[in-house]
Scaffold this motif. Structure first.
Motif, mmCIF file in Angstrom:
data_model
loop_
_atom_site.group_PDB
_atom_site.id
_atom_site.type_symbol
_atom_site.label_atom_id
_atom_site.label_comp_id
_atom_site.label_asym_id
_atom_site.label_seq_id
_atom_site.Cartn_x
_atom_site.Cartn_y
_atom_site.Cartn_z
ATOM 1 N N GLY A 131 0.757 -1.189 -0.034
ATOM 2 C CA GLY A 131 -0.140 -0.101 -0.103
ATOM 3 C C GLY A 131 0.751 1.056 -0.006
ATOM 4 N N ALA A 132 2.121 1.057 -0.470
ATOM 5 C CA ALA A 132 3.126 2.279 -0.228
ATOM 6 C C ALA A 132 4.245 2.050 -1.224
ATOM 7 N N ARG A 133 5.109 2.756 -1.248
ATOM 8 C CA ARG A 133 6.471 2.562 -2.194
ATOM 9 C C ARG A 133 7.469 3.436 -1.664
ATOM 10 N N ASP A 134 8.849 3.014 -1.889
ATOM 11 C CA ASP A 134 9.654 3.583 -1.470
ATOM 12 C C ASP A 134 10.107 4.806 -2.226
ATOM 13 N N PRO A 135 10.523 5.708 -1.736
ATOM 14 C CA PRO A 135 10.669 7.153 -2.725
ATOM 15 C C PRO A 135 11.438 6.860 -3.925
ATOM 16 N N TRP A 136 12.380 5.810 -3.921
ATOM 17 C CA TRP A 136 13.215 5.713 -5.147
ATOM 18 C C TRP A 136 12.256 5.530 -6.310
ATOM 19 N N PHE A 137 11.192 4.860 -6.104
ATOM 20 C CA PHE A 137 10.153 4.663 -7.252
ATOM 21 C C PHE A 137 9.845 5.856 -8.026
ATOM 22 N N ASN A 138 9.812 7.012 -7.195
ATOM 23 C CA ASN A 138 9.404 8.243 -7.715
ATOM 24 C C ASN A 138 10.343 8.966 -8.311
ATOM 25 N N THR A 139 11.441 8.609 -8.427
ATOM 26 C CA THR A 139 12.782 9.333 -8.965
ATOM 27 C C THR A 139 13.088 8.686 -10.237
ATOM 28 N N PHE A 140 12.574 7.479 -10.435
ATOM 29 C CA PHE A 140 12.844 6.659 -11.800
ATOM 30 C C PHE A 140 12.197 7.605 -13.111
ATOM 31 N N THR A 141 12.868 7.783 -14.007
ATOM 32 C CA THR A 141 12.318 8.564 -15.081
ATOM 33 C C THR A 141 12.832 7.909 -16.449
ATOM 34 N N GLY A 142 13.449 6.693 -16.331
ATOM 35 C CA GLY A 142 13.965 6.038 -17.649
ATOM 36 C C GLY A 142 12.894 5.251 -18.330
ATOM 37 N N TYR A 143 12.136 6.170 -18.815
ATOM 38 C CA TYR A 143 10.891 5.393 -19.611
ATOM 39 C C TYR A 143 11.075 5.035 -20.684
ATOM 40 N N ALA A 144 10.475 3.866 -21.204
ATOM 41 C CA ALA A 144 10.445 3.245 -22.615
ATOM 42 C C ALA A 144 9.687 4.419 -23.505
ATOM 43 N N ASP A 145 9.640 4.094 -24.745
ATOM 44 C CA ASP A 145 9.152 4.970 -25.686
ATOM 45 C C ASP A 145 7.660 4.637 -25.900
ATOM 46 N N LEU A 146 7.469 3.419 -25.611
ATOM 47 C CA LEU A 146 5.906 2.832 -25.804
ATOM 48 C C LEU A 146 5.797 1.757 -24.535
ATOM 49 N N TYR A 147 4.597 1.911 -23.935
ATOM 50 C CA TYR A 147 4.189 0.860 -23.105
ATOM 51 C C TYR A 147 3.047 0.140 -23.593
ATOM 52 N N MET A 148 2.871 -1.186 -23.332
ATOM 53 C CA MET A 148 1.937 -1.933 -24.002
ATOM 54 C C MET A 148 1.334 -2.293 -22.591
ATOM 55 N N LEU A 149 0.067 -1.776 -22.193
ATOM 56 C CA LEU A 149 -0.629 -2.136 -21.174
ATOM 57 C C LEU A 149 -1.577 -3.624 -21.441
ATOM 58 N N LEU A 150 -1.082 -4.709 -20.932
ATOM 59 C CA LEU A 150 -1.881 -5.972 -21.358
ATOM 60 C C LEU A 150 -3.042 -6.068 -20.353
ATOM 61 N N ASP A 151 -4.191 -6.412 -20.903
ATOM 62 C CA ASP A 151 -5.494 -6.490 -20.272
ATOM 63 C C ASP A 151 -5.378 -7.621 -19.480
ATOM 64 N N ILE A 152 -6.506 -7.767 -18.511
ATOM 65 C CA ILE A 152 -6.494 -9.264 -17.729
ATOM 66 C C ILE A 152 -7.557 -9.928 -18.295
ATOM 67 N N ASP A 153 -7.633 -9.912 -19.658
ATOM 68 C CA ASP A 153 -8.550 -10.729 -20.503
ATOM 69 C C ASP A 153 -8.154 -12.200 -20.877
ATOM 70 N N LEU A 154 -7.104 -12.592 -20.157
ATOM 71 C CA LEU A 154 -6.568 -13.930 -20.243
ATOM 72 C C LEU A 154 -6.727 -14.651 -19.130
ATOM 73 N N PRO A 155 -7.042 -15.946 -19.068
ATOM 74 C CA PRO A 155 -7.483 -16.812 -18.008
ATOM 75 C C PRO A 155 -6.063 -16.719 -17.132
ATOM 76 N N PHE A 156 -6.252 -16.692 -15.675
ATOM 77 C CA PHE A 156 -5.094 -16.466 -14.695
ATOM 78 C C PHE A 156 -4.307 -17.978 -14.894
ATOM 79 N N VAL A 157 -3.153 -17.926 -14.795
ATOM 80 C CA VAL A 157 -2.474 -19.578 -14.603
ATOM 81 C C VAL A 157 -1.321 -19.434 -13.579
ATOM 82 N N ASP A 158 -1.738 -20.217 -12.692
ATOM 83 C CA ASP A 158 -0.938 -20.150 -11.399
ATOM 84 C C ASP A 158 0.389 -20.978 -11.770
#
Length: 173
Positions: free
Chosen positions: A94-121
């Motif tokens: 429910g929280a994050r280390d402050p380091w995460f907020n300093t990260f700026t090395g973003y990719a040029d494109l993010y592909m957000l994959l939906d949860i429309d696949l069955p969960f595989v454990d």
């Protein structure tokens, strides 16, 4: 060179899609360090381990980008990056280390994959309940939105998902 990051909850096909895209595009896919870490050390991890995982993933991604640039590659795929590790921190603590907020090395494109696949454990996955998967997905999307990075939502199964990813890479969406 276009740096492309697969982003989304566990069990949404990131590694499978990354491998298939890399073969099709003739490029490298940087594997997920967090998986290797948990396979070696277990899944009972704290915030310090999440920061270590994120920093190591970032170093791996940067090293691969340098190699790809030297080779004149058109594309480079990241199975993940520190943004998803920040989401893991939110899911777990429910929280994050402050380091995460300093990260700026973003990719040029993010592909957000939906949860429309069955969960595989596979023994390492944690959030299998539909409401947990929805929360994880919503946090993934919120992370991208809050950082104002470019992303495309990738949905569907099999060839539909693959073609949607190719369209996103080609800028046809």
């Amino acid at each position: 060179m276009k740096r492309i990051c697969l982003h989304g909850p566990e069990s949404t096909g990131k590694s499978t899609l990354g491998t298939r895209l890399a073969a099709h595009l003739g490029c490298e896919v940087v594997p997920e360090y967090g998986r290797a870490y948990c396979e070696a050390h277990g899944t009972d991890i704290g915030m310090a381990e999440l920061v270590h995982i994120a920093q190591t993933q970032d170093a791996m991604n940067r090293a691969a980008a340098a190699r790809a640039a030297e080779l004149g590659a058109a594309h480079l795929l990241f199975d993940t990056d520190p943004l998803i590790t920040a989401v893991w921190a939110e899911m777990m603590f429910g929280a994050r280390d402050p380091w995460f907020n300093t990260f700026t090395g973003y990719a040029d494109l993010y592909m957000l994959l939906d949860i429309d696949l069955p969960f595989v454990d596979d023994g390492l996955r944690v959030y299998a309940k539909p409401e947990e998967r929805r929360r994880f997905f919503d946090l993934c999307k919120a992370e991208l939105d809050s950082r104002q990075v470019g992303y495309m939502l990738i949905q569907g199964q099999g060839d539909i998902r693959f073609c949607a990813a190719l369209d996103a890479i080609a800028g046809r969406c």
